[in-house]
Design an enzyme around this catalytic site. Sequence first.
Site, short mmCIF file in Angstrom:
data_model
loop_
_atom_site.label_atom_id
_atom_site.label_comp_id
_atom_site.label_asym_id
_atom_site.label_seq_id
_atom_site.Cartn_x
_atom_site.Cartn_y
_atom_site.Cartn_z
N THR A 389 0.86 -1.11 -0.12
CA THR A 389 0.00 0.01 -0.07
C THR A 389 1.21 1.11 -0.63
O THR A 389 2.22 1.49 0.45
CB THR A 389 -1.08 -0.04 1.48
OG1 THR A 389 -1.44 -1.28 1.47
CG2 THR A 389 -2.13 1.04 1.08
N SER A 460 -10.54 -3.04 5.60
CA SER A 460 -9.61 -2.60 5.18
C SER A 460 -9.05 -2.08 6.64
O SER A 460 -9.28 -2.02 7.50
CB SER A 460 -9.19 -1.21 4.47
OG SER A 460 -8.19 -0.92 4.61
N GLY A 481 1.46 -0.95 5.20
CA GLY A 481 2.23 -2.28 6.21
C GLY A 481 0.88 -3.35 6.51
O GLY A 481 1.42 -4.17 7.19
N GLY A 482 0.45 -3.91 5.36
CA GLY A 482 -0.49 -4.55 5.97
C GLY A 482 -1.23 -4.56 6.87
O GLY A 482 -2.15 -3.81 7.59
#
Length: 578
Positions: A389, A460, A481-482
């Site tokens: 991202t 999300s 960073g997930g």
Amino acid sequence: MTRYRLLRTLTITIALWSGSAANVVMAQSSAILEGERFHPVVGEHGMVATSHYLASQVAHDVLEKGGNAVDAAVTAGFALAVTQPRSGNIGGGGFMLISDEKSGKVIAIDYREKAPAAAYETMFQNEAGDAVPRLSRFTHNASGVPGTVAGLAMALDQFGTMTLAEALAPAIQLAEDGFIIPPRFAEGLAQSRDRLKQWASTRKVFYKPDGSLYRAGQRFRQPDLAATLKRIAAKGPREFYEGETARLIAKEMKAHGGIMTAEDLAAYHPSIREPVHGTYRGYDIYAMSPPSSGGAHIVQMLNILEGYDIHAMGFNSARTIHVMAEAMKRAYADRARYLGDTDFVDVPLAGITSKAYANELRAEIDPNRATPSSEIAAGHPLPYESNETTHFSIADDSGLAVSNTYTINFSYGSGIVVDGAGFLLNNEMDDFSAKPGAPNAYGLIGGEANKVEPAKRMLSSMTPTIVKKQGKNFLITGSPGGSRIITTTLQVVMNVIDHGMNIQSAVSAPRIHHQWLPDEIRIEDGISPDTMALLEAMGYEVSQQEAMGAAQSILIEDDGTFTGGADPRRSTSSAIGL
């Protein structure tokens, strides 16, 4: 100033790092000179911090020419779609937070992708009812309806001063004339070539005609993407959803069995939502509301931690990390049970973000012992974005501040370029639960609240955040960073407010992460071995892993000076002041 008092200590600590994670963290960006890794960039009239120096430069140019922070943010967003295709995008989606000091309002723009109308709960399962990960990740049905073009255009139309054509001009030039490839760009394409070369449309864009790799220092041009951006500039954002670009997307889908249709594209619109709001030690915290889980849990964790004297306990001491981890575990357990798209799921935001609830959770924390995750809650953790991202922060001297996070999921999304349009499709459908109980790409288990449904937005972790001090914009931050997005953003806020760090120190400092399941503390290199031993004695499993996040951030001092922190975990990161 107190914000600089940890500079020397942190410099010594980071100098002792070793291993691959330290090498990643200490990679130098163009904005951070050797010997000044913890000195912020300073500006008098505004600040830009993005993950790519070309995007930072064009956004800076907009501010310098009299544009506002929203103008600069939209310009940067489109520029990143050209210069950083692994995460910058027009084929994905995200969230933007806008704070306007003059009106006192903070606005949240939700341009997250949506599932196509033909999507259904079991679409990523086989006949036996088992989840088939490849289907939700590397096929045309992995893509949700993109929201980036509509979202950026909405922000510009409602809060900017430039035309869309003006905001797109730098991106068009970068796509048409090309740009010199930095090492990270070349390395990413080399590492992903086996996946990307599966599609002829992708090979045509990202590899040379003979199939060889582009190298750092070479010029990279994207004529099909330039043509797409020119059409949007000439005809407006609906061109992407109803014009020639929409026709190319629908054609791409039909040719490969994809369910997304022209009608899905035409039906897409972003939404304006109320941001999540909380307070922490007298500061106002604003962050993204669902379908982001980040805002709710940033506020929840800060509420829990407010009951401790974090400053006195010490930066990254065992005691501080312990209470942080305990707060993180409880927030992630609640995420698994409650969070989803509020158009489809009732989310008890008021309860999750209340001080009273935080008091109850804090009372469960043993000051000397790690609570096993199995004792905290039962439930199913939900999927998270990949590391790829990207986040950027922009502020101007008129009182506007923008925090934006967007993605196509994974590195390079689905890996599929829309033939003739030159951009990658997302694979955000993998952020839904393919099947309750089945792990997603990151080994995390899906839950019922995040099941696939038509026109639903997938949950999300993206957490664009703006902190205000006495009504004034103070800290603009967020991160990729997930599953580590939420905790990375949390630590930047704590580093500034609790530990008095300047913004560059706050984003460069080593980080920790706990997400309830798996039951371990993940840490970057830079945490003392003695501290790790104390944590293990408390009952934690400590896992030392690669660097986490890239929190491009801005801090506005009491005298109005803008300071920018470009995260060195991304080698192309850049903060520019004016």
